[in-house]
Design an enzyme around this catalytic site. Sequence first.
Site, PDB file in Angstrom:
ATOM      1  N   SER A 147      -4.802  -0.328   4.014  1.00 17.04           N
ATOM      2  CA  SER A 147      -4.376  -1.195   2.882  1.00 17.04           C
ATOM      3  C   SER A 147      -5.537  -2.297   2.895  1.00 17.04           C
ATOM      4  O   SER A 147      -5.739  -2.651   3.784  1.00 17.04           O
ATOM      5  CB  SER A 147      -2.858  -1.747   3.218  1.00 17.04           C
ATOM      6  OG  SER A 147      -2.746  -2.418   2.104  1.00 17.04           O
ATOM      7  N   TYR A 160       3.358  -6.038   7.871  1.00 17.79           N
ATOM      8  CA  TYR A 160       2.750  -4.885   7.226  1.00 17.79           C
ATOM      9  C   TYR A 160       1.322  -4.687   7.429  1.00 17.79           C
ATOM     10  O   TYR A 160       0.482  -3.878   8.130  1.00 17.79           O
ATOM     11  CB  TYR A 160       2.961  -4.556   5.863  1.00 17.79           C
ATOM     12  CG  TYR A 160       2.390  -3.445   5.155  1.00 17.79           C
ATOM     13  CD1 TYR A 160       2.922  -2.018   5.456  1.00 17.79           C
ATOM     14  CD2 TYR A 160       1.178  -3.542   4.184  1.00 17.79           C
ATOM     15  CE1 TYR A 160       2.317  -0.906   4.981  1.00 17.79           C
ATOM     16  CE2 TYR A 160       0.781  -2.380   3.724  1.00 17.79           C
ATOM     17  CZ  TYR A 160       1.038  -1.220   4.231  1.00 17.79           C
ATOM     18  OH  TYR A 160       0.707   0.124   3.551  1.00 17.79           O
TER      19      TYR A 160
END
Length: 253
Positions: A147, A160
């Site tokens: 990401s 995350y």
Amino acid sequence: MPKLTDRTALVTGASRGIGRAIAERLAQEGALVAVHYGTRTEAAEQVVADIRAAGGRAFAVQAELGLADGIDILFKSLEAQLEEHAGSTRLDILVNNAGLMGTALPEDISGEWFDRMMAVNAKAPLFVIQRALSLIPDHGRIINISSGLTRFAAPEQVTYAMTKGALEQISLHLARHLGKRRITVNTVAPGSTDNGSELFRVPEVRAAMSQLSAFGEVAEPTVIADVVAFLASADARWITGAFVDASGGTLLG
């Protein structure tokens, strides 16, 4: 001509969003695709049906990654179905896409939540690769979906981002380790991508997310799948250990 004819692939978390788009694209390129899912049985079966309707080859494999027996369950099903559909257990392409995402400010992070995120997003991909290495031949491909959040600050996404940062380290170190076998290991980092969440149906949210990209748009999952298909092909044989920014220019600032 399809670039992945006679290849086999496993895409984890392929029942929707980016994972689904990757599975469909690899199948379009000729690969036999194992569509992994955790709990969305109907959605995964629909992905398989759609791939077959388009002339591709696919089958579904179920396992809840992050649980103690998840990887054993995954590979028992995968190997059996590879043998059935391809005549061997060879796995040419592994795409680690499955992951949990959620938000919590640093003050609100619980140990249980942290452990669950780390188990699914970082530990599971490492041990999926470890288990797959006996099936992956020389010149195979491993692609980890990370990401853009590992490259800019978003305090509510710290957990995350930490797990995805760990995943990127897996790519870096295993690329060196597996180079002697000509197995490439790369990371693809999407930015704001429409994964099917209802949030992207809210005009104000979509408009705000669009502004993060240099192109002023939210990405469709197919653009990420295009990058993965390239890395899975022979054209990318000299790329390994790379962090591929597929964020649409989000990381430009």
